[in-house]
Design a protein around this motif. Structure first.
Motif, PDB file in Angstrom:
ATOM      1  N   SER A   1      -3.921   7.830  -5.970  1.00  0.00           N
ATOM      2  CA  SER A   1      -5.137   7.651  -5.162  1.00  0.00           C
ATOM      3  C   SER A   1      -5.864   6.367  -5.515  1.00  0.00           C
ATOM      4  CB  SER A   1      -6.069   8.846  -5.361  1.00  0.00           C
ATOM      5  OG  SER A   1      -5.470  10.035  -4.902  1.00  0.00           O
ATOM      6  N   TRP A   2      -6.045   6.120  -6.818  1.00  0.00           N
ATOM      7  CA  TRP A   2      -6.748   4.905  -7.231  1.00  0.00           C
ATOM      8  C   TRP A   2      -5.952   3.652  -6.871  1.00  0.00           C
ATOM      9  CZ3 TRP A   2     -11.488   3.930  -7.781  1.00  0.00           C
ATOM     10  CH2 TRP A   2     -12.371   4.865  -8.312  1.00  0.00           C
ATOM     11  N   SER A   3      -4.645   3.731  -6.977  1.00  0.00           N
ATOM     12  CA  SER A   3      -3.811   2.585  -6.606  1.00  0.00           C
ATOM     13  C   SER A   3      -3.914   2.305  -5.113  1.00  0.00           C
ATOM     14  CB  SER A   3      -2.352   2.857  -6.997  1.00  0.00           C
ATOM     15  OG  SER A   3      -1.540   1.755  -6.686  1.00  0.00           O
ATOM     16  N   THR A   4      -3.964   3.361  -4.316  1.00  0.00           N
ATOM     17  CA  THR A   4      -4.109   3.195  -2.868  1.00  0.00           C
ATOM     18  C   THR A   4      -5.434   2.511  -2.537  1.00  0.00           C
ATOM     19  OG1 THR A   4      -2.789   5.185  -2.440  1.00  0.00           O
ATOM     20  CG2 THR A   4      -4.198   4.397  -0.650  1.00  0.00           C
TER      21      THR A   4
ATOM     22  N   HIS B   1      -7.182   0.618  -4.443  1.00  0.00           N
ATOM     23  CA  HIS B   1      -7.157  -0.744  -4.971  1.00  0.00           C
ATOM     24  C   HIS B   1      -6.422  -1.703  -4.035  1.00  0.00           C
ATOM     25  CE1 HIS B   1      -7.144  -3.985  -7.830  1.00  0.00           C
ATOM     26  NE2 HIS B   1      -5.836  -3.938  -7.992  1.00  0.00           N
ATOM     27  N   VAL B   2      -5.219  -1.339  -3.633  1.00  0.00           N
ATOM     28  CA  VAL B   2      -4.420  -2.215  -2.776  1.00  0.00           C
ATOM     29  C   VAL B   2      -5.005  -2.287  -1.370  1.00  0.00           C
ATOM     30  CG1 VAL B   2      -2.131  -2.608  -1.786  1.00  0.00           C
ATOM     31  CG2 VAL B   2      -2.339  -1.743  -4.118  1.00  0.00           C
ATOM     32  N   ALA B   3      -5.522  -1.168  -0.887  1.00  0.00           N
ATOM     33  CA  ALA B   3      -6.086  -1.141   0.472  1.00  0.00           C
ATOM     34  C   ALA B   3      -7.313  -2.031   0.599  1.00  0.00           C
ATOM     35  CB  ALA B   3      -6.438   0.295   0.860  1.00  0.00           C
ATOM     36  N   GLY B   4      -8.009  -2.275  -0.515  1.00  0.00           N
ATOM     37  CA  GLY B   4      -9.199  -3.116  -0.467  1.00  0.00           C
ATOM     38  C   GLY B   4      -8.890  -4.521   0.006  1.00  0.00           C
ATOM     39  N   VAL B   5      -7.810  -5.102  -0.505  1.00  0.00           N
ATOM     40  CA  VAL B   5      -7.418  -6.457  -0.095  1.00  0.00           C
ATOM     41  C   VAL B   5      -6.950  -6.439   1.354  1.00  0.00           C
ATOM     42  CG1 VAL B   5      -5.929  -8.427  -0.603  1.00  0.00           C
ATOM     43  CG2 VAL B   5      -6.688  -6.943  -2.461  1.00  0.00           C
ATOM     44  N   GLU B   6      -6.183  -5.421   1.701  1.00  0.00           N
ATOM     45  CA  GLU B   6      -5.683  -5.299   3.072  1.00  0.00           C
ATOM     46  C   GLU B   6      -6.841  -5.182   4.067  1.00  0.00           C
ATOM     47  OE1 GLU B   6      -3.358  -2.059   5.829  1.00  0.00           O
ATOM     48  OE2 GLU B   6      -3.105  -1.948   3.651  1.00  0.00           O
ATOM     49  N   GLN B   7      -7.837  -4.358   3.746  1.00  0.00           N
ATOM     50  CA  GLN B   7      -8.975  -4.170   4.644  1.00  0.00           C
ATOM     51  C   GLN B   7      -9.781  -5.449   4.778  1.00  0.00           C
ATOM     52  OE1 GLN B   7      -9.699  -1.301   6.502  1.00  0.00           O
ATOM     53  NE2 GLN B   7     -10.989  -2.859   7.497  1.00  0.00           N
ATOM     54  N   TRP B   8      -9.949  -6.161   3.663  1.00  0.00           N
ATOM     55  CA  TRP B   8     -10.690  -7.414   3.697  1.00  0.00           C
ATOM     56  C   TRP B   8     -10.018  -8.419   4.619  1.00  0.00           C
ATOM     57  CZ3 TRP B   8      -9.009 -12.284   1.973  1.00  0.00           C
ATOM     58  CH2 TRP B   8      -9.985 -13.277   1.946  1.00  0.00           C
ATOM     59  N   LEU B   9      -8.685  -8.513   4.516  1.00  0.00           N
ATOM     60  CA  LEU B   9      -7.954  -9.453   5.370  1.00  0.00           C
ATOM     61  C   LEU B   9      -8.008  -9.021   6.833  1.00  0.00           C
ATOM     62  CD1 LEU B   9      -6.239 -12.005   5.491  1.00  0.00           C
ATOM     63  CD2 LEU B   9      -4.212 -10.590   5.083  1.00  0.00           C
ATOM     64  N   SER B  10      -7.923  -7.717   7.092  1.00  0.00           N
ATOM     65  CA  SER B  10      -7.997  -7.214   8.465  1.00  0.00           C
ATOM     66  C   SER B  10      -9.352  -7.529   9.082  1.00  0.00           C
ATOM     67  CB  SER B  10      -7.781  -5.693   8.488  1.00  0.00           C
ATOM     68  OG  SER B  10      -6.490  -5.361   8.050  1.00  0.00           O
ATOM     69  N   ASP B  11     -10.413  -7.429   8.297  1.00  0.00           N
ATOM     70  CA  ASP B  11     -11.752  -7.709   8.801  1.00  0.00           C
ATOM     71  C   ASP B  11     -11.938  -9.171   9.190  1.00  0.00           C
ATOM     72  OD1 ASP B  11     -12.417  -5.060   8.414  1.00  0.00           O
ATOM     73  OD2 ASP B  11     -13.440  -5.378   6.512  1.00  0.00           O
ATOM     74  N   LEU B  12     -11.154 -10.036   8.552  1.00  0.00           N
ATOM     75  CA  LEU B  12     -11.253 -11.468   8.871  1.00  0.00           C
ATOM     76  C   LEU B  12     -10.574 -11.813  10.176  1.00  0.00           C
ATOM     77  CD1 LEU B  12     -10.578 -13.261   5.436  1.00  0.00           C
ATOM     78  CD2 LEU B  12     -12.775 -12.884   6.581  1.00  0.00           C
ATOM     79  N   ALA B  13      -9.623 -10.967  10.570  1.00  0.00           N
ATOM     80  CA  ALA B  13      -8.811 -11.269  11.754  1.00  0.00           C
ATOM     81  C   ALA B  13      -9.658 -11.199  13.026  1.00  0.00           C
ATOM     82  CB  ALA B  13      -7.652 -10.278  11.838  1.00  0.00           C
TER      83      ALA B  13
ATOM     84  N   ARG C   1       0.823  -1.206   0.000  1.00  0.00           N
ATOM     85  CA  ARG C   1       0.000   0.000   0.000  1.00  0.00           C
ATOM     86  C   ARG C   1       0.862   1.262   0.000  1.00  0.00           C
ATOM     87  NH1 ARG C   1      -1.743   2.363   4.489  1.00  0.00           N
ATOM     88  NH2 ARG C   1      -1.741   0.415   5.689  1.00  0.00           N
ATOM     89  N   ILE C   2       2.054   1.166   0.519  1.00  0.00           N
ATOM     90  CA  ILE C   2       2.969   2.305   0.506  1.00  0.00           C
ATOM     91  C   ILE C   2       3.668   2.428  -0.849  1.00  0.00           C
ATOM     92  CG2 ILE C   2       5.096   3.239   1.503  1.00  0.00           C
ATOM     93  CD1 ILE C   2       4.263   1.817   4.145  1.00  0.00           C
ATOM     94  N   LEU C   3       4.108   1.295  -1.394  1.00  0.00           N
ATOM     95  CA  LEU C   3       4.967   1.327  -2.583  1.00  0.00           C
ATOM     96  C   LEU C   3       4.208   1.356  -3.911  1.00  0.00           C
ATOM     97  CD1 LEU C   3       7.779  -1.189  -1.523  1.00  0.00           C
ATOM     98  CD2 LEU C   3       7.784   1.307  -1.387  1.00  0.00           C
ATOM     99  N   GLU C   4       3.112   0.624  -4.009  1.00  0.00           N
ATOM    100  CA  GLU C   4       2.406   0.545  -5.291  1.00  0.00           C
ATOM    101  C   GLU C   4       1.853   1.898  -5.747  1.00  0.00           C
ATOM    102  OE1 GLU C   4       0.797  -2.371  -7.189  1.00  0.00           O
ATOM    103  OE2 GLU C   4       1.377  -4.064  -5.928  1.00  0.00           O
ATOM    104  N   PRO C   5       1.246   2.683  -4.854  1.00  0.00           N
ATOM    105  CA  PRO C   5       0.792   4.006  -5.287  1.00  0.00           C
ATOM    106  C   PRO C   5       1.947   4.888  -5.772  1.00  0.00           C
ATOM    107  CG  PRO C   5      -0.319   3.377  -3.267  1.00  0.00           C
ATOM    108  CD  PRO C   5       0.769   2.375  -3.485  1.00  0.00           C
ATOM    109  N   ALA C   6       3.102   4.759  -5.143  1.00  0.00           N
ATOM    110  CA  ALA C   6       4.274   5.522  -5.584  1.00  0.00           C
ATOM    111  C   ALA C   6       4.686   5.103  -6.987  1.00  0.00           C
ATOM    112  CB  ALA C   6       5.432   5.322  -4.606  1.00  0.00           C
ATOM    113  N   ALA C   7       4.649   3.787  -7.249  1.00  0.00           N
ATOM    114  CA  ALA C   7       4.986   3.283  -8.583  1.00  0.00           C
ATOM    115  C   ALA C   7       3.991   3.791  -9.619  1.00  0.00           C
ATOM    116  CB  ALA C   7       5.007   1.760  -8.573  1.00  0.00           C
TER     117      ALA C   7
END
Length: 224
Positions: A207-210, A212-224, A99-105
């Motif tokens: 912004s769109w990359s953030t 996009h990547v944050a969606g998977v991260e949030q989904w996994l966090s919600d499962l925890a 989430r930090i690196l992909e938006p920069a790329a």
């Protein structure tokens, strides 16, 4: 600072300063140890550590050389470490780094992307939309992110992101299977990123990359 750490730092300084260049052979162990004011044992441990991360190449019967220092060689050690840590917590941490690196790329890519690269990215969006399975969708997703990273023009960043993608594959597949709108959402976000790249709008691409990547991260966090 531990003796071995000091030895590693001394050898690193020789490489960073350009005194030792890619492909150069290190001086004899005894000579180098004396020159750096190190014991031969601490120098030997430093060489061993630097060879594990592929900075140095130890060739039996020939000597020790500085590696090519190419991004794919240096990041090979990271790939090995990531393969050893595949738990849910470690994958979440990898997603946080992405989430930090992909938006920069993406922002970098927006400044230099070429028309033919936009065509390729749109084709990957079309392929993802017509994917026959979640596994196929994830493959297209990996190709999409890899292509954007390459468009950034930074080989180290591209290789690092490619290395970080590996541990997240299973999570991305599982999300696609269990979350009803994951496929449509993935494709829509891909297209939004490409539109921002085509318009050469770095901050919009970021912004769109953030998102996009944050969606998977949030989904996994919600499962925890």
């Amino acid at each position: 600072m531990a003796v071995t750490d000091d030895a590693i730092l001394r050898v690193k300084e020789m490489i960073v300063s350009g005194e030792l260049k890619p492909g150069d052979r290190l001086p004899r162990e005894a000579d180098l140890a004396e020159r750096l004011g190190l014991s031969r044992n601490s120098l030997r441990e430093a060489v061993k550590a630097l060879s594990l991360v592929r900075v140095l190449d130890v060739r039996q019967g020939d000597g020790t050389y500085v590696s090519s220092l190419r991004a794919d060689d240096l990041l090979g050690a990271l790939s090995f470490v990531l393969d050893l840590h595949r738990g849910e917590d470690s994958v979440l941490e990898v997603l946080q780094v992405r989430r930090i690196l992909e938006p920069a790329a993406a922002a970098m890519a927006a400044q230099r992307v070429e028309p033919d690269e936009i065509v390729k990215l749109r084709a990957l969006c079309d392929a993802a939309e017509s994917a026959k399975s979640v596994e196929e969708l994830v493959e297209h997703d990996l190709d999409f992110h890899r292509a954007i990273a390459q468009c950034s023009g930074n080989a180290y960043l591209a290789q690092l992101l490619d290395t970080l993608a590996g541990p997240t594959v299973r999570v991305r597949i599982w999300r696609g299977i269990t979350q009803s709108n994951a496929v449509d959402r993935t494709v829509a976000e891909h297209r939004a990123i490409v539109d921002a790249l085509a318009a050469h709008q770095p901050e919009l691409a970021r912004s769109w990359s953030t998102v996009h990547v944050a969606g998977v991260e949030q989904w996994l966090s919600d499962l925890a």
